[in-house]
Design an enzyme around this catalytic site. Structure first.
Site, PDB file in Angstrom:
ATOM      1  N   HIS A 137      26.309 113.855 -26.305  1.00 39.34           N
ATOM      2  CA  HIS A 137      25.612 114.892 -27.063  1.00 39.34           C
ATOM      3  C   HIS A 137      26.472 115.460 -28.194  1.00 39.34           C
ATOM      4  CE1 HIS A 137      27.636 117.892 -24.307  1.00 39.34           C
ATOM      5  NE2 HIS A 137      27.662 118.591 -25.425  1.00 39.34           N
ATOM      6  N   ASP A 167      25.887 111.085 -20.203  1.00 44.74           N
ATOM      7  CA  ASP A 167      26.333 111.867 -21.359  1.00 44.74           C
ATOM      8  C   ASP A 167      27.768 111.510 -21.756  1.00 44.74           C
ATOM      9  OD1 ASP A 167      26.287 113.604 -23.458  1.00 44.74           O
ATOM     10  OD2 ASP A 167      26.321 115.442 -22.263  1.00 44.74           O
ATOM     11  N   SER A 241      32.965 120.569 -25.168  1.00 46.36           N
ATOM     12  CA  SER A 241      32.264 119.386 -24.672  1.00 46.36           C
ATOM     13  C   SER A 241      32.991 118.107 -25.062  1.00 46.36           C
ATOM     14  CB  SER A 241      30.840 119.335 -25.229  1.00 46.36           C
ATOM     15  OG  SER A 241      30.043 120.350 -24.672  1.00 46.36           O
TER      16      SER A 241
END
Length: 506
Positions: A137, A167, A241
């Site tokens: 992402h 992911d 992230s």
């Protein structure tokens, strides 16, 4: 005696004299208490608390990078308002749109101008040749990705492969010198309470170090089919992230991916993809540029206490097979609807969530042993895994009609009827579907609580086929006579998709 000695003696006039034996006992007790207290060891936590994370951070930080990803899209054309020629507002609107870069005048469509969407995240180098790992992402559909190193070096990156289900994304950069890399550690050996350290790029600030402990393992946050997150209270924020979560040996045991926050900032609940889940995916992306997951070809459901009792499992465990793909590898291997998978390739299947993750991480074409429980007996079947295709489609569920024809039998809060052409039309039942049609469900029954609906079909009771309501009531009576507490029904919807439901018969 000197003054100091007198100060330690009890007053002979203030306190009554005690026998020598009692005084000695009291003195010994006092000495024992002092010695015992002094001998108590310090808590283990105090001894294992790191004095500083500085050395560890200095060792691994050069391998942690910032990810800058930009996506260029065409802006949607904007049309100027249609105005009568010579109107006083014509020049005003034209000047307004020209100032905003929309161009054009009169009623013509304004030419579009590309817009750029940017995102920032984190990543880390796992190979000195330039292999970088981050979250999928973070890069999304970006067409321009840069990797920024702690010393300010900025390198263009190309996508090696990415996977939305876990992911993860793997990038490649070209460097004129070997890069500092970190290695993965054993995420299965970590325990709640173990120290961990996160490094990333929160809010675009650059390399930031935070520390905390493992709060929990095996978290399911409903983000995908293979959820198995490590939960940590090490601060993770927007921009972290894709960054690494380190153990105290400087090994990556997780990839920071998500946070739970009502405010948008860290509240001490962060989630990382464990290394045990990430490494097989990363290896496949590096080798093939895509994931190649194992496929068993079964539809499964969880085993609750009532179902376990009905199946003679003892305790609730494993994954119950509720359907088998005719073209999948499970069917020729001899797996059947009603089997409970308790071990797969030597790995314990504690509940139904474990199985998809274990199967998906297994190599395509591998022959694996599958331990099942069938009618109370454990046995082993060997299955050669196929490949899971991401384009698989699932049939949509069709809501059955709520009309209820005259019932012929009642049991377990269900009105039941034998299969008829009229019922098949009324409930839009599949032509080859066989069994006992449920025509009404008592809203106050256990069956209603288990979401059984009118229009569904009872195919089996305790893994034995039924074709009439009498079959159902007889089998329930037999179970009662055996002292059983629940009946296991195999129930099909209108399309023939089945599931197991355990109903109380007490």
């Amino acid at each position: 005696m000197n003054t100091a000695t007198n100060a330690l003696e009890p007053s002979k006039t203030a306190l009554p004299q005690r026998p020598l034996r009692r005084r000695l006992a009291a003195s010994c007790f006092a000495v024992f208490t002092i010695v015992a207290t002094a001998a108590v060891p310090l808590p283990v936590l105090a001894r294992s608390t790191p004095e500083s994370f500085a050395d560890l951070a200095a060792e691994v930080t050069p391998a942690v990078v910032n990810i800058s990803a930009s996506t260029t899209v065409e802006a949607r054309n904007r049309t100027l308002p249609q105005l009568p020629p010579g109107t006083p507002f014509e020049d005003l609107f034209e000047e307004f749109f020209n100032r905003r870069g929309q161009g054009g005048g009169g009623g013509d469509s304004a030419p579009s101008r590309p817009r750029s969407s940017n995102s920032l995240g984190s990543g880390f180098v796992i190979d000195p040749s330039g292999i970088v790992v981050t979250n999928n992402h973070v890069i999304g559909d970006a067409n321009d990705i840069s990797v920024i190193f702690p010393d300010g070096t900025r390198l263009k990156a190309e996508i090696v492969g990415k996977d939305s289900k876990v992911d993860l994304a793997v990038l490649k950069v070209k460097s004129d010198k070997p890069l500092k890399a970190v290695k993965f550690g054993d995420s299965e050996s970590i325990r709640p309470g173990d120290w961990v350290m996160a490094i990333g790029n929160p809010f675009g600030l650059g390399g930031s170090v935070t520390a905390g402990i493992v709060s929990a393992r095996g978290r399911n946050i409903e983000s995908g089919p293979y959820d198995n997150y490590i939960q940590t209270d090490a601060s993770i924020n927007k921009g972290n992230s894709g960054g690494p979560l380190f153990n105290m040996n400087g090994e990556v045991i997780g990839i920071n991916t998500a946070i739970l926050s009502p405010t948008g900032g860290s509240v001490g609940i962060g989630f990382a993809v464990p290394a045990s889940t990430a490494v097989p995916v990363i290896d496949q992306l590096r080798q093939f540029g895509e994931t190649r997951r194992g496929w068993l070809g079964v539809r499964i459901q969880n085993v609750d206490d009532a179902t376990a009792e009905a199946l003679n499992l003892g305790t609730a465990r494993g994954a119950l097979i509720a359907g088998i793909d005719d073209k999948g590898p499970a069917k020729p291997a001899g797996l059947e609807v009603g089997d409970v998978i308790v071990r797969f390739d030597g790995k314990e299947v504690k509940d139904s969530r474990d199985l998809p993750r274990i199967v998906a991480s297994s190599p395509v074409g591998k022959a694996v042993d599958v331990a099942i429980v069938r009618k109370g007996q454990e046995m082993t079947k060997q299955v050669t895994l196929g490949r899971l295709e991401d384009t698989e489609k699932q049939a949509s569920l069709q809501q059955p009609s709520t009309e209820t024809p005259t019932a012929t039998r009642q049991a377990l809060g269900l009105n039941m009827s034998g299969m008829t052409d009229e019922l098949r039309r009324r409930f839009s039942l599949k032509d080859d579907l066989k069994g006992v049609v449920i025509t009404r469900v008592d809203p106050n029954s256990n069956a209603s609580d288990k979401r059984i609906q009118a229009g569904e079909v009872i195919v089996e009771v305790n893994q034995e086929p039924v074709t009439s309501p009498a079959d159902v009531t007889k089998k329930i009576d037999d179970l009662k006579s055996q002292g059983r507490k629940s009946a296991l029904l195999l129930v099909a919807n209108a399309q023939g998709e089945v599931r197991f439901v355990a109903l109380s018969i007490e």
